[in-house]
Structures are given as structure tokens and as C-alpha cells.
Write an enzyme that holds these catalytic residues in place. Sequence first.
Site, PDB file in Angstrom:
ATOM      1  CG  ASN A  73      29.759   8.877  -6.356  1.00 26.97           C
ATOM      2  OD1 ASN A  73      30.631   9.684  -6.052  1.00 26.97           O
ATOM      3  ND2 ASN A  73      28.779   8.544  -5.514  1.00 26.97           N
ATOM      4  CG  PHE A 133      29.392  15.189   9.642  1.00 28.00           C
ATOM      5  CD1 PHE A 133      30.443  16.038   9.338  1.00 28.00           C
ATOM      6  CD2 PHE A 133      28.516  15.557  10.665  1.00 28.00           C
ATOM      7  CE1 PHE A 133      30.626  17.227  10.026  1.00 28.00           C
ATOM      8  CE2 PHE A 133      28.685  16.738  11.357  1.00 28.00           C
ATOM      9  CZ  PHE A 133      29.738  17.584  11.039  1.00 28.00           C
ATOM     10  CB  CYS A 135      31.838  12.355   1.349  1.00 25.05           C
ATOM     11  SG  CYS A 135      32.119  12.244  -0.395  1.00 25.05           S
ATOM     12  CB  CYS A 342      -2.782 -20.848 -10.431  1.00 31.18           C
ATOM     13  SG  CYS A 342      -1.424 -22.005 -10.611  1.00 31.18           S
ATOM     14  CB  CYS A 348       4.334 -21.165  -5.602  1.00 28.56           C
ATOM     15  SG  CYS A 348       3.138 -22.243  -6.392  1.00 28.56           S
ATOM     16  CB  CYS A 352       6.924 -24.104  -0.875  1.00 29.28           C
ATOM     17  SG  CYS A 352       6.376 -24.508   0.793  1.00 29.28           S
ATOM     18  CB  CYS A 382       7.954 -17.928   4.907  1.00 24.80           C
ATOM     19  SG  CYS A 382       7.848 -18.766   3.322  1.00 24.80           S
TER      20      CYS A 382
HETATM   21  C1  LIG Z   1      27.947  11.216  -8.261  1.00 22.77           C
HETATM   22  C2  LIG Z   1      27.500  11.551  -6.884  1.00 22.77           C
HETATM   23  C3  LIG Z   1      28.098  12.581  -6.193  1.00 22.77           C
HETATM   24  C4  LIG Z   1      27.684  12.897  -4.905  1.00 22.77           C
HETATM   25  N1  LIG Z   1      28.242  13.953  -4.267  1.00 22.77           N
HETATM   26  C5  LIG Z   1      27.809  14.301  -3.029  1.00 22.77           C
HETATM   27  C6  LIG Z   1      28.307  15.455  -2.391  1.00 22.77           C
HETATM   28  O1  LIG Z   1      29.115  16.213  -2.928  1.00 22.77           O
HETATM   29  N2  LIG Z   1      27.842  15.742  -1.148  1.00 22.77           N
HETATM   30  C7  LIG Z   1      26.922  14.955  -0.504  1.00 22.77           C
HETATM   31  O2  LIG Z   1      26.525  15.274   0.624  1.00 22.77           O
HETATM   32  N3  LIG Z   1      26.422  13.859  -1.107  1.00 22.77           N
HETATM   33  C8  LIG Z   1      26.836  13.520  -2.358  1.00 22.77           C
HETATM   34  N4  LIG Z   1      26.282  12.430  -2.980  1.00 22.77           N
HETATM   35  C9  LIG Z   1      25.283  11.614  -2.258  1.00 22.77           C
HETATM   36  C10 LIG Z   1      23.849  12.063  -2.550  1.00 22.77           C
HETATM   37  O3  LIG Z   1      23.623  13.385  -2.124  1.00 22.77           O
HETATM   38  C11 LIG Z   1      22.830  11.146  -1.858  1.00 22.77           C
HETATM   39  O4  LIG Z   1      23.051  11.179  -0.471  1.00 22.77           O
HETATM   40  C12 LIG Z   1      22.918   9.694  -2.318  1.00 22.77           C
HETATM   41  O5  LIG Z   1      23.220   9.643  -3.686  1.00 22.77           O
HETATM   42  C13 LIG Z   1      21.629   8.926  -2.036  1.00 22.77           C
HETATM   43  O6  LIG Z   1      20.542   9.406  -2.802  1.00 22.77           O
HETATM   44  P1  LIG Z   1      20.052   8.694  -4.179  1.00 22.77           P
HETATM   45  O7  LIG Z   1      19.866   7.241  -3.899  1.00 22.77           O
HETATM   46  O8  LIG Z   1      18.797   9.439  -4.551  1.00 22.77           O
HETATM   47  O9  LIG Z   1      21.145   8.908  -5.168  1.00 22.77           O
HETATM   48  C14 LIG Z   1      26.676  12.118  -4.283  1.00 22.77           C
HETATM   49  C15 LIG Z   1      26.072  11.082  -4.989  1.00 22.77           C
HETATM   50  C16 LIG Z   1      26.466  10.797  -6.277  1.00 22.77           C
HETATM   51  C17 LIG Z   1      25.781   9.701  -7.021  1.00 22.77           C
HETATM   52  S1  SF4 Z   2       3.859 -19.528  -8.812  1.00 21.39           S
HETATM   53 FE1  SF4 Z   2       2.381 -21.052  -8.180  1.00 21.39          FE
HETATM   54  S2  SF4 Z   2       0.479 -19.926  -7.858  1.00 21.39           S
HETATM   55 FE2  SF4 Z   2       1.845 -18.608  -9.048  1.00 21.39          FE
HETATM   56  S3  SF4 Z   2       1.257 -19.026 -11.123  1.00 21.39           S
HETATM   57 FE3  SF4 Z   2       2.997 -20.350 -10.695  1.00 21.39          FE
HETATM   58  S4  SF4 Z   2       2.059 -22.267 -10.004  1.00 21.39           S
HETATM   59 FE4  SF4 Z   2       0.472 -20.705  -9.942  1.00 21.39          FE
HETATM   60  S1  SF4 Z   3       4.088 -19.089   2.647  1.00 18.00           S
HETATM   61 FE1  SF4 Z   3       6.060 -20.156   2.768  1.00 18.00          FE
HETATM   62  S2  SF4 Z   3       5.602 -22.017   3.915  1.00 18.00           S
HETATM   63 FE2  SF4 Z   3       3.643 -21.232   3.184  1.00 18.00          FE
HETATM   64  S3  SF4 Z   3       3.284 -22.225   1.256  1.00 18.00           S
HETATM   65 FE3  SF4 Z   3       4.313 -20.323   0.772  1.00 18.00          FE
HETATM   66  S4  SF4 Z   3       6.496 -20.835   0.712  1.00 18.00           S
HETATM   67 FE4  SF4 Z   3       5.449 -22.529   1.724  1.00 18.00          FE
END
Ligand SMILES: Cc1cc2nc3c(=O)[nH]c(=O)nc-3n(C[C@H](O)[C@H](O)[C@H](O)COP(=O)(O)O)c2cc1C
Ligand code: SF4
Ligand code: SF4
Length: 426
Positions: A73, A133, A135, A342, A348, A352, A382
Site C-alpha cells: 500500500n 515510527f 510508516c 509415495c 524429491c 536432491c 537438509c
Molecule cells: C492499507 C494500509 C494502511 C496502513 N496504515 C497504517 C497506519 O496508518 N499506521 C500504522 O501504524 N500502520 C499502518 N499500516 C500497517 C499495519 O498496521 C500493520 O503494521 C501491517 O499491515 C502488518 O500487519 P498485517 O500483515 O496483518 O497487515 C497500514 C497497513 C495497510 C495495509
Molecule cells: S516427492 Fe518423492 S517421496 Fe514424495 S511422493 Fe514424490 S517420489 Fe514419493
Molecule cells: S534431506 Fe536433503 S540431502 Fe537428504 S535426501 Fe532429502 S534432499 Fe537429499
Amino acid sequence: MADLTTNLAGIQSPNPFWLASAPPTNSGYQVQRAFEAGWGGAVWKTLGDPILNVSSRFAAVGFNGQRVAGFNNIELITDRPLEVNLKEIYETKKKFPNHAIIASLMVEPQQEKWHEIVKKVEDVGVDGLELNFGCPHGMAERGMGAASGQVPDLVEKQTYWAKEVAQTPVIVKLTPNITDITVTAEAAVRGGADAVSMINTINSLAGVDIHSWNTIPHVAGKGAHGGYCGPAVKPIALNMVAECARSPFINVPISGMGGVSNWQEAVEFMLMGATGVQVCTAAMHHGFRIVEDMIQGLNYYLDERGIEKVSDIVGKAVSKYSDWGNLDLNYKVVARIDPDTCINCNKCHISCEDTSHQCIDMLKDPSGKSYLKVREEDCVGCNLCSIVCPVDGAISMVELPNEQSPMTWNERQAALQATAAQRLDV
Ligand SMILES: Cc1cc2nc3c(=O)[nH]c(=O)nc-3n(C[C@H](O)[C@H](O)[C@H](O)COP(=O)(O)O)c2cc1C
Ligand code: SF4
Ligand code: SF4
């Protein structure tokens, strides 16, 4: 049913779900309807010197069928006269004495300006103040909002000025457009903040129309950076809340926000140290009634675990969040594929093979049917394969027994240093 009442630095509310300062809290009509729907508190749309807003303000970034994965926004603070807002705050507080009304404030960084506005909003009976603090656009260009919030000295000084006259608790709302949010959070605490809230929106450009080459959104063919929020920002917000919660220097309650759309996400924020949560985008996307599910879900979650008060979960996961250097290098998990679940899609194996450690083998059983098996000795745990697998339960990440005793990077470095010192002694 569990006790959902919340006390954030002395601000009481019937539950931890507040509407954030934004379009949903723009007027008495809206806030009263929100309270009727069940919201425990509302942070009024930021008050200050009334400004002009532009037409065409919002844009959403969709992902995979989700229309609002992220929300952008370029709206500024309230464009309604202060007197009108004050009158509506007064009327709303009278009708809903047990709900929390917090006045969000933004003025130029001058002591008398802060004194003046704090007195005015407290005269109409607000339960607390939130200093904006954060915006990132429009106001920042005039030295307010994020421009103030990015300078720790200004955060401290302005918090102090507000506290000089405030009779109600002062929450400082921080910008995420900074390298380390704990620096400004600490500045707020030094200035006397009773609580901090985070996050405001993240600097963003939602997109460019590849046909007209206009920015999205645009105002008569011109665009400017906006503020990003909604589901996409939740991990960033959660980390910032957690970083503040685990800092020994930020010993004030936290009001968490950024991408909260349901009770589960609210619980995550509370476990990571938020006393309560604020919601904007989800309410804008789905309407005030989402709070019914949030209250019901939270109640069920607490009852199921025999937890009597929602305040009992606040901060319970903070000690599990640490620096990388404190993680056990000898802990090992491996992926295991369940051949019965599976569906042989091979996702997968590809992930990998192409981008991880090439340890999912394609084998054939005696009947010639192919199956996949992880070579556990080469798997680094991982998680990538389990992330890309489309079938729940087909891949589990399994913990292996520790062959060596736990050893963190920090412990390892300390041990190496001790050995080196011993050698020098010899
Ligand atoms: C359209 C819009 C207007 C906003 N206006 C203000 C404002 O006037 N003052 C403020 O502190 N934050 C404002 N925000 C930020 C929100 O208060 C909030 O910090 C932010 O959107 C994160 O929360 P959310 O992910 O639930 O939207 C605004 C956000 C949006 C989307
Ligand atoms: S991602 Fe790998 S384990 Fe998951 S359904 Fe497909 S083949 Fe099977
Ligand atoms: S966890 Fe990572 S390293 Fe192990 S099989 Fe899956 S993708 Fe490969």
C-alpha cells in the site's frame, strides 16, 4: 473455556486479538462493528496532522491461486480531521468500555507536537498510545514514520517526549526497514516505552505492468515505493518479535503483527514472546468475522492442553531460539521415504539430485517395480525433499541417535582455543 483476557503493559482487553492501525480502524463505525464481531482491541488509524491521500493505493501479490499472498500500500495516515476522530474515539470507548482502544500517533519530531497530541487523545479516554515510527512512505519523506524510526536517537527522544505527558501506557511501533530491530527497540525502552509493537510494513514495489510499463499500483502513470504486509511477511515479523523477546535489554511486552491470519499464527507469535497480536491484511481480505474462528481456535488449543490462561503461553518458545553458534553440530536427521505412501512422482529425487546432495537412489525391487531410497550416510538432513514432496507422510525426517556427544560451534571454537593455549604452554 480458557481465560483469554490480555494485559499488555496495563492495557486490558477481552482477548489478544487487536486490529492494527490501518483502514479497518479508520472510523468509529468500523471499530464498533469490529468490537461487536469479537475483536479485543483496536489501534486507531494513525492520527496526526491530517494529510491528503492519493487515489489508487493498494496492490496485492498473488501466489499459486492465493489472491493475497502479500499486500502492498501507498496509503498515508488518517485523512480525516483530528476532531472527528477524537469524537468517534470518545463515543466508541463509551459504548465498549472493556475493549482496548489505542491511539496511533505520528507527528513531527518536536517536543511540543508530541505533548499536544498525547494530551488531546488521552482527554477522550484512550487506553493507550502507539507511536508510529514505522510508516515507510509519504510521511517518512517529511521526517516522520520510518524516517524517525530508523534513527535510534530520534526513537528514544520522541518516546521520552510522549512519556513526559502520557498518563496511559506508551507502545512504540517499530519499522522493519532496518538491519537490526533490537537497536531501535532498545532505544524505545531507553526512552521509557511501556511496550513495543512490530512490524510495520516493509519497503516494497508490488510489480510492474509489463504491457503499460506502469508500476503497480500507479497514480496517473507514476508510482512510489509502498509498504508490504500480509502472509508473505509473517516469517520476517516473527523473527523480529523473537529477536526482541530474547534480548535481555528489551524487557517490555511486545505486541506482534505482520501476516497474522489465523489463531495458529497468533499462537506462534505469542509463543515467541508477543503478549497479543494485531491484524490488518487478513481483516481487509476476509472481513471482521475471521476473529470468531481465531477466538474459537485459540480456546480449543488451550483447553486441549489444559492451559487455563492465554498469558501462560507467552514466550514459552523463546528459549528455543538462539544464535547459530549454539546449535549442536552433532545432531543428525535423515530423510526416509515411505514406499507405501509415495506416489513415485520423483520430485524429491530431482530436487536432491539437482540442488542438494545426490543421495536419493532410484532402485528396482525384484518384481522390477521402481522405488526411491535415501542413502542415509550421504543425506545431510537438509529437508528439501520433504518440502517439495506433494504427499503428506511420504517423507519423514528421522532423528538418528547421536554418535558423538553434543558440540556446538561455539563450544568447538572454545575447545580449539584451549588446545592451542595448552600447546603454547608446553
Ligand atoms: C492499507 C494500509 C494502511 C496502513 N496504515 C497504517 C497506519 O496508518 N499506521 C500504522 O501504524 N500502520 C499502518 N499500516 C500497517 C499495519 O498496521 C500493520 O503494521 C501491517 O499491515 C502488518 O500487519 P498485517 O500483515 O496483518 O497487515 C497500514 C497497513 C495497510 C495495509
Ligand atoms: S516427492 Fe518423492 S517421496 Fe514424495 S511422493 Fe514424490 S517420489 Fe514419493
Ligand atoms: S534431506 Fe536433503 S540431502 Fe537428504 S535426501 Fe532429502 S534432499 Fe537429499
